[in-house]
Design an enzyme around this catalytic site. Structure first.
Site, PDB file in Angstrom:
ATOM      1  N   HIS A  99      58.045  14.081  25.780  1.00 51.89           N
ATOM      2  CA  HIS A  99      59.500  13.938  25.621  1.00 51.89           C
ATOM      3  C   HIS A  99      60.301  14.909  26.479  1.00 51.89           C
ATOM      4  O   HIS A  99      59.914  16.057  26.684  1.00 51.89           O
ATOM      5  CB  HIS A  99      59.914  13.999  24.149  1.00 51.89           C
ATOM      6  N   ASP A 130      58.511  23.033  24.828  1.00 49.10           N
ATOM      7  CA  ASP A 130      58.379  21.819  23.997  1.00 49.10           C
ATOM      8  C   ASP A 130      59.477  20.862  24.446  1.00 49.10           C
ATOM      9  O   ASP A 130      60.631  21.056  24.088  1.00 49.10           O
ATOM     10  CB  ASP A 130      58.515  22.200  22.519  1.00 49.10           C
ATOM     11  N   GLU A 154      62.955  12.443  20.922  1.00 50.13           N
ATOM     12  CA  GLU A 154      61.839  12.871  20.068  1.00 50.13           C
ATOM     13  C   GLU A 154      62.270  13.880  19.023  1.00 50.13           C
ATOM     14  O   GLU A 154      61.835  13.829  17.874  1.00 50.13           O
ATOM     15  CB  GLU A 154      60.718  13.467  20.940  1.00 50.13           C
ATOM     16  N   GLU A 155      63.122  14.825  19.429  1.00 52.18           N
ATOM     17  CA  GLU A 155      63.463  15.924  18.507  1.00 52.18           C
ATOM     18  C   GLU A 155      64.268  15.449  17.298  1.00 52.18           C
ATOM     19  O   GLU A 155      64.444  16.199  16.340  1.00 52.18           O
ATOM     20  CB  GLU A 155      64.215  17.043  19.249  1.00 52.18           C
TER      21      GLU A 155
HETATM   22 ZN    ZN Z   1      57.703  18.336  21.108  1.00 54.48          ZN
END
Ligand code: ZN
Length: 348
Positions: A73, A190, A224-225
């Site tokens: 992502h 991330d 995604e988050e």
């Molecule tokens: Zn992630």
């Protein structure tokens, strides 16, 4: 078969540029475009955007009887203007599982709806130690007590509105990227670290004149988050989805910053056993050092697709990231091992 050589300098250069491209969930188009441009250097890939705004690449393989997908992502935690306060400062609403303590005093950019950007920083409402003393120390870091101090002359709602800022404007926190002794320290590793691993894998196969064993779809998701990134965008003919996302490092975890990790179970339950076993055999066959771990507070885009009804085997691998969703850090060793593992899977 030996794995192709990874261009570590390319991986780090792409990653640094991506980290420096703001992309809170809902406002990830700049990172999507940055990645699209990088992938356009590989003519074997066909690139398109999904209606939701994710980037999809199709990579023809040696065979097409069991097509695969990889996902990572591009979106990150961030915030949005909730209110313009009477003092001209901004009250925010969080995007994703942001914890205010982790961005207190961080520089930020407000993306005004009119296209202008305004710089500022996130502070508590009792920031001066000399004025508030213990009250500032004890203050609970919650929405009510945090505000953006804009680097512009404003002391009223009107003056802030005149800067072009309105409720609903996106706010991105500075990544503060730094490289030292193989460590990469930045916010939003991330999941930008894993996007960089996938690009480095594409480049390695391209440079070696190789194509994947099966036709492979690469989905770079943009929500995604907030939980639904890859819920859409994986083509229905895909039989396996390899989610590439960071491993969670901390007390009781096997994951560390120097290894790639296979996640066997997270908050959403176990991943696909047979697919995970095959990935472990691939790593062992190619001498790729890895860890196996479970993550206590974690969900992934693979699970988002499962929840949306995706009928595929899903597994999750990724580099160990220390202090995740905080000021994160990983090491080049983990990035290279993750890329090797992706290459081993692509070529299998
Ligand atoms: Zn992630």
């Amino acid at each position: 078969m030996a794995l192709p050589t990874i261009d570590a300098a390319y991986l780090l250069e792409f990653l640094t540029g991506l980290l420096n491209t703001p992309s809170p969930s809902g406002y990830a188009h700049l990172a999507v475009e940055y990645t699209r441009q990088a992938l356009s250097a590989f003519p074997e890939l066909s690139l398109s955007l999904t209606r939701k705004g994710a980037l999809l690449a199709v990579w023809p393989g040696e065979r097409n009887d069991a097509p695969r997908a990889l996902t990572a992502h591009l979106d990150t935690l961030g915030a949005m203007v909730k209110e313009i306060k009477p003092n001209g400062r901004l009250k925010l609403t969080r995007i994703g599982a942001l914890i205010w303590n982790n961005v207190e005093t961080e520089g930020c950019t407000v993306f005004a709806h009119n296209g202008k950007t305004v710089r500022g920083s996130l502070l508590t409402t009792k920031a001066s130690s000399h004025v508030y003393g213990k009250e500032g120390f004890d203050l609970v870091r919650e929405d009510e007590n945090m505000e953006v101090r804009l680097d512009a002359r404003t002391a009223s709602q009107d003056e802030t509105r005149q800067l072009g800022i309105q409720v609903g404007d996106y706010v991105a926190f500075d990544p503060r990227v730094e490289h030292t002794n193989g460590f990469v320290r930045s916010r939003h590793l991330d999941d930008k670290a894993c996007v960089a691993c996938i690009l480095a894998a594409v480049k390695a196969l391209h440079a070696a004149g190789l194509k994947p064993g099966q036709t492979t779809y690469l989905l770079f998701s943009n929500f995604e988050e907030v939980g639904h990134g890859a819920a859409a965008g994986i083509p229905p003919q895909v039989v396996e989805l390899l989610t590439v996302d960071m491993a969670a490092v901390g007390d009781g975890q096997t994951s560390d910053e120097f290894h790639t990790t296979i996640c066997v179970k997270d908050s959403g339950g176990p991943y696909h056993h047979g697919f995970s076993q095959r990935l472990r055999q691939l790593a062992e066959g190619h001498g790729i050092p890895y860890k196996a771990d479970t993550y206590p507070f974690y969900g992934s885009d693979g699970e988002a697709f499962w929840h949306a009804g995706g009928d595929v085997a899903v597994a999750l691998i990724g580099p160990g990231v220390d202090a995740s969703h905080n000021y994160e850090r990983t090491h080049l060793e983990a990035l290279l091992s993750t890329t090797d593992w992706i290459n081993a899977y692509l070529l299998s």
